[in-house]
Design a protein around this motif. Sequence first.
Motif, PDB file in Angstrom:
ATOM      1  N   ALA A  19      -9.917  -0.548  16.201  1.00 14.85           N
ATOM      2  CA  ALA A  19     -10.868  -0.434  15.089  1.00 14.85           C
ATOM      3  C   ALA A  19     -10.277  -1.078  13.838  1.00 14.85           C
ATOM      4  O   ALA A  19      -9.085  -0.913  13.545  1.00 14.85           O
ATOM      5  CB  ALA A  19     -11.198   1.023  14.803  1.00 14.85           C
ATOM      6  N   PRO A  20     -11.027  -1.856  13.044  1.00 15.33           N
ATOM      7  CA  PRO A  20     -10.490  -2.504  11.838  1.00 15.33           C
ATOM      8  C   PRO A  20     -10.184  -1.482  10.760  1.00 15.33           C
ATOM      9  O   PRO A  20     -10.907  -0.507  10.555  1.00 15.33           O
ATOM     10  CB  PRO A  20     -11.621  -3.443  11.419  1.00 15.33           C
ATOM     11  CG  PRO A  20     -12.852  -2.820  11.979  1.00 15.33           C
ATOM     12  CD  PRO A  20     -12.445  -2.171  13.275  1.00 15.33           C
ATOM     13  N   LEU A  21      -9.052  -1.686  10.065  1.00 14.54           N
ATOM     14  CA  LEU A  21      -8.626  -0.782   8.982  1.00 14.54           C
ATOM     15  C   LEU A  21      -9.410  -1.079   7.709  1.00 14.54           C
ATOM     16  O   LEU A  21      -9.718  -2.250   7.406  1.00 14.54           O
ATOM     17  CB  LEU A  21      -7.130  -0.934   8.705  1.00 14.54           C
ATOM     18  CG  LEU A  21      -6.210  -0.573   9.879  1.00 14.54           C
ATOM     19  CD1 LEU A  21      -4.755  -0.862   9.528  1.00 14.54           C
ATOM     20  CD2 LEU A  21      -6.378   0.881  10.267  1.00 14.54           C
ATOM     21  N   PRO A  22      -9.753  -0.070   6.923  1.00 17.42           N
ATOM     22  CA  PRO A  22     -10.479  -0.323   5.653  1.00 17.42           C
ATOM     23  C   PRO A  22      -9.570  -1.034   4.652  1.00 17.42           C
ATOM     24  O   PRO A  22      -8.354  -0.806   4.610  1.00 17.42           O
ATOM     25  CB  PRO A  22     -10.862   1.074   5.177  1.00 17.42           C
ATOM     26  CG  PRO A  22      -9.857   1.985   5.805  1.00 17.42           C
ATOM     27  CD  PRO A  22      -9.521   1.375   7.145  1.00 17.42           C
ATOM     28  N   GLU A  23     -10.169  -1.873   3.826  1.00 18.86           N
ATOM     29  CA  GLU A  23      -9.411  -2.597   2.812  1.00 18.86           C
ATOM     30  C   GLU A  23      -9.131  -1.689   1.619  1.00 18.86           C
ATOM     31  O   GLU A  23     -10.040  -1.081   1.056  1.00 18.86           O
ATOM     32  CB  GLU A  23     -10.199  -3.820   2.351  1.00 18.86           C
ATOM     33  CG  GLU A  23     -10.425  -4.840   3.449  1.00 18.86           C
ATOM     34  CD  GLU A  23     -11.148  -6.053   2.929  1.00 18.86           C
ATOM     35  OE1 GLU A  23     -11.458  -6.048   1.710  1.00 18.86           O
ATOM     36  OE2 GLU A  23     -11.390  -6.997   3.710  1.00 18.86           O
ATOM     37  N   LEU A  24      -7.848  -1.597   1.249  1.00 23.80           N
ATOM     38  CA  LEU A  24      -7.429  -0.759   0.134  1.00 23.80           C
ATOM     39  C   LEU A  24      -7.492  -1.566  -1.167  1.00 23.80           C
ATOM     40  O   LEU A  24      -7.265  -2.788  -1.174  1.00 23.80           O
ATOM     41  CB  LEU A  24      -5.996  -0.249   0.353  1.00 23.80           C
ATOM     42  CG  LEU A  24      -5.793   0.628   1.589  1.00 23.80           C
ATOM     43  CD1 LEU A  24      -4.318   1.002   1.729  1.00 23.80           C
ATOM     44  CD2 LEU A  24      -6.650   1.890   1.508  1.00 23.80           C
ATOM     45  N   PRO A  25      -7.820  -0.909  -2.253  1.00 20.77           N
ATOM     46  CA  PRO A  25      -7.835  -1.640  -3.536  1.00 20.77           C
ATOM     47  C   PRO A  25      -6.431  -2.084  -3.907  1.00 20.77           C
ATOM     48  O   PRO A  25      -5.442  -1.454  -3.518  1.00 20.77           O
ATOM     49  CB  PRO A  25      -8.377  -0.603  -4.527  1.00 20.77           C
ATOM     50  CG  PRO A  25      -8.061   0.713  -3.917  1.00 20.77           C
ATOM     51  CD  PRO A  25      -8.157   0.511  -2.414  1.00 20.77           C
ATOM     52  N   PRO A  26      -6.300  -3.170  -4.611  1.00 18.58           N
ATOM     53  CA  PRO A  26      -4.967  -3.664  -4.975  1.00 18.58           C
ATOM     54  C   PRO A  26      -4.257  -2.687  -5.908  1.00 18.58           C
ATOM     55  O   PRO A  26      -4.860  -2.106  -6.805  1.00 18.58           O
ATOM     56  CB  PRO A  26      -5.264  -4.997  -5.690  1.00 18.58           C
ATOM     57  CG  PRO A  26      -6.670  -4.865  -6.162  1.00 18.58           C
ATOM     58  CD  PRO A  26      -7.370  -4.009  -5.137  1.00 18.58           C
ATOM     59  N   THR A  27      -2.995  -2.443  -5.650  1.00 18.02           N
ATOM     60  CA  THR A  27      -2.189  -1.536  -6.470  1.00 18.02           C
ATOM     61  C   THR A  27      -1.717  -2.249  -7.730  1.00 18.02           C
ATOM     62  O   THR A  27      -1.946  -3.447  -7.932  1.00 18.02           O
ATOM     63  CB  THR A  27      -0.983  -1.026  -5.667  1.00 18.02           C
ATOM     64  OG1 THR A  27      -0.198  -2.178  -5.268  1.00 18.02           O
ATOM     65  CG2 THR A  27      -1.433  -0.290  -4.411  1.00 18.02           C
ATOM     66  N   HIS A  28      -1.013  -1.467  -8.608  1.00 17.24           N
ATOM     67  CA  HIS A  28      -0.514  -2.023  -9.861  1.00 17.24           C
ATOM     68  C   HIS A  28       0.539  -3.095  -9.616  1.00 17.24           C
ATOM     69  O   HIS A  28       0.646  -4.069 -10.359  1.00 17.24           O
ATOM     70  CB  HIS A  28       0.064  -0.896 -10.721  1.00 17.24           C
ATOM     71  CG  HIS A  28       0.554  -1.359 -12.059  1.00 17.24           C
ATOM     72  ND1 HIS A  28      -0.304  -1.769 -13.062  1.00 17.24           N
ATOM     73  CD2 HIS A  28       1.817  -1.503 -12.545  1.00 17.24           C
ATOM     74  CE1 HIS A  28       0.409  -2.145 -14.117  1.00 17.24           C
ATOM     75  NE2 HIS A  28       1.693  -1.992 -13.827  1.00 17.24           N
ATOM     76  N   LYS A  29       1.308  -2.940  -8.546  1.00 18.22           N
ATOM     77  CA  LYS A  29       2.332  -3.922  -8.236  1.00 18.22           C
ATOM     78  C   LYS A  29       1.733  -5.239  -7.769  1.00 18.22           C
ATOM     79  O   LYS A  29       2.336  -6.290  -7.913  1.00 18.22           O
ATOM     80  CB  LYS A  29       3.300  -3.356  -7.189  1.00 18.22           C
ATOM     81  CG  LYS A  29       4.079  -2.150  -7.672  1.00 18.22           C
ATOM     82  CD  LYS A  29       5.033  -1.674  -6.602  1.00 18.22           C
ATOM     83  CE  LYS A  29       5.838  -0.467  -7.101  1.00 18.22           C
ATOM     84  NZ  LYS A  29       6.769   0.033  -6.067  1.00 18.22           N
ATOM     85  N   ASP A  30       0.562  -5.177  -7.198  1.00 15.03           N
ATOM     86  CA  ASP A  30      -0.077  -6.394  -6.714  1.00 15.03           C
ATOM     87  C   ASP A  30      -0.775  -7.169  -7.824  1.00 15.03           C
ATOM     88  O   ASP A  30      -1.181  -8.308  -7.625  1.00 15.03           O
ATOM     89  CB  ASP A  30      -1.096  -6.053  -5.616  1.00 15.03           C
ATOM     90  CG  ASP A  30      -0.412  -5.409  -4.414  1.00 15.03           C
ATOM     91  OD1 ASP A  30       0.790  -5.664  -4.229  1.00 15.03           O
ATOM     92  OD2 ASP A  30      -1.079  -4.643  -3.708  1.00 15.03           O
ATOM     93  N   THR A  31      -0.949  -6.553  -9.051  1.00 18.91           N
ATOM     94  CA  THR A  31      -1.619  -7.234 -10.144  1.00 18.91           C
ATOM     95  C   THR A  31      -0.707  -8.324 -10.701  1.00 18.91           C
ATOM     96  O   THR A  31       0.490  -8.091 -10.894  1.00 18.91           O
ATOM     97  CB  THR A  31      -1.969  -6.233 -11.254  1.00 18.91           C
ATOM     98  OG1 THR A  31      -2.735  -5.172 -10.684  1.00 18.91           O
ATOM     99  CG2 THR A  31      -2.778  -6.905 -12.356  1.00 18.91           C
ATOM    100  N   PRO A  32      -1.205  -9.496 -10.979  1.00 23.02           N
ATOM    101  CA  PRO A  32      -0.353 -10.560 -11.525  1.00 23.02           C
ATOM    102  C   PRO A  32       0.259 -10.147 -12.865  1.00 23.02           C
ATOM    103  O   PRO A  32      -0.293  -9.346 -13.624  1.00 23.02           O
ATOM    104  CB  PRO A  32      -1.320 -11.736 -11.682  1.00 23.02           C
ATOM    105  CG  PRO A  32      -2.445 -11.441 -10.755  1.00 23.02           C
ATOM    106  CD  PRO A  32      -2.563  -9.952 -10.698  1.00 23.02           C
ATOM    107  N   ARG A  33       1.425 -10.690 -13.157  1.00 22.53           N
ATOM    108  CA  ARG A  33       2.139 -10.329 -14.378  1.00 22.53           C
ATOM    109  C   ARG A  33       1.363 -10.743 -15.619  1.00 22.53           C
ATOM    110  O   ARG A  33       1.331 -10.016 -16.614  1.00 22.53           O
ATOM    111  CB  ARG A  33       3.515 -10.988 -14.381  1.00 22.53           C
ATOM    112  CG  ARG A  33       4.364 -10.653 -15.605  1.00 22.53           C
ATOM    113  CD  ARG A  33       5.732 -11.268 -15.507  1.00 22.53           C
ATOM    114  NE  ARG A  33       6.440 -10.757 -14.340  1.00 22.53           N
ATOM    115  CZ  ARG A  33       7.668 -11.185 -13.979  1.00 22.53           C
ATOM    116  NH1 ARG A  33       8.271 -12.125 -14.693  1.00 22.53           N
ATOM    117  NH2 ARG A  33       8.246 -10.668 -12.926  1.00 22.53           N
ATOM    118  N   ILE A  34       0.739 -11.878 -15.610  1.00 22.87           N
ATOM    119  CA  ILE A  34       0.006 -12.325 -16.786  1.00 22.87           C
ATOM    120  C   ILE A  34      -1.162 -11.408 -17.088  1.00 22.87           C
ATOM    121  O   ILE A  34      -1.502 -11.162 -18.245  1.00 22.87           O
ATOM    122  CB  ILE A  34      -0.486 -13.782 -16.572  1.00 22.87           C
ATOM    123  CG1 ILE A  34      -1.094 -14.308 -17.864  1.00 22.87           C
ATOM    124  CG2 ILE A  34      -1.463 -13.845 -15.417  1.00 22.87           C
ATOM    125  CD1 ILE A  34      -0.132 -14.436 -18.994  1.00 22.87           C
TER     126      ILE A  34
END
Length: 266
Positions: A19-34
């Motif tokens: 079964a396909p896993l649900p997509e998780l929202p991007p965490t704070h670490k995944d946000t670009p630095r800019i």
Amino acid sequence: MHANDKPINGQHRPNPAKAPLPELPPTHKDTPRITRVRAAWKKSWQQGGFLYRRWEEIFQVRNASWHEIANWIKAAALVAGISVVIMIVNAAGDIAGAALKGLSHVPAVDAGDGSGLWGTVDHPVRAFLAGQAAHLSVAPAALYAFWQAAGLLGLIGGFLGNAGARIAWALFGCTTLAMVWSASPAGGRAAATGLAAVMWALASIIALRGLTLRPIVHNYPPQFQPQFNPTLHLHATLPAPTPAGDDLDDRTRQHPPAPALTPRST
């Protein structure tokens, strides 16, 4: 079809492993630095933010006193002022050093013939400085230029009302009279010194403009006048009030009630 995918009651049972896993929202670490920097910048400029408060403190400087200004603004102003003063002193020291070094290499000034009113005063000064410079490690031209600069600064500063410049002007006049007396010929020493004193007194009209020896009395009313209100305080000790019952008993003992009269029967 796998074993787990066999139909049950005519329906296929999905395999949980596939079964396909649900997509998780991007965490704070995944946000670009800019993006994070831009968000922090906007937040700091919002009301109550760090930069917003600093800007308000700068904006309030024009209407606030020195004690009401923020400490970081005071520190920045003091550091900037001290830096400017150091730069000015350093530049002035370099200029003064270069000027004195240039004057030390100037050849001796010609003493002149001493003719005329100004020459009667200027010639003894030049001769005195030239004789003293022979025993010092400085050129006579440097001493004469310093003497002229001291007189010019005392004259201009005294005209502007500076107390230190007026003191320098007084010392300049006294030293000039001493040099004229020392280097003038013996026969005309008194005349040369008197002429120098008169010329110095005439120049003092400009240098000591507005100077008075009378004490200045200011008759302005004081801003705060204390008011004297005499009061008399009397401390009297009053007896405690007697209860109503006790007072009635005392009056009863002193004045007993009269006996009641019973009418006789006839």
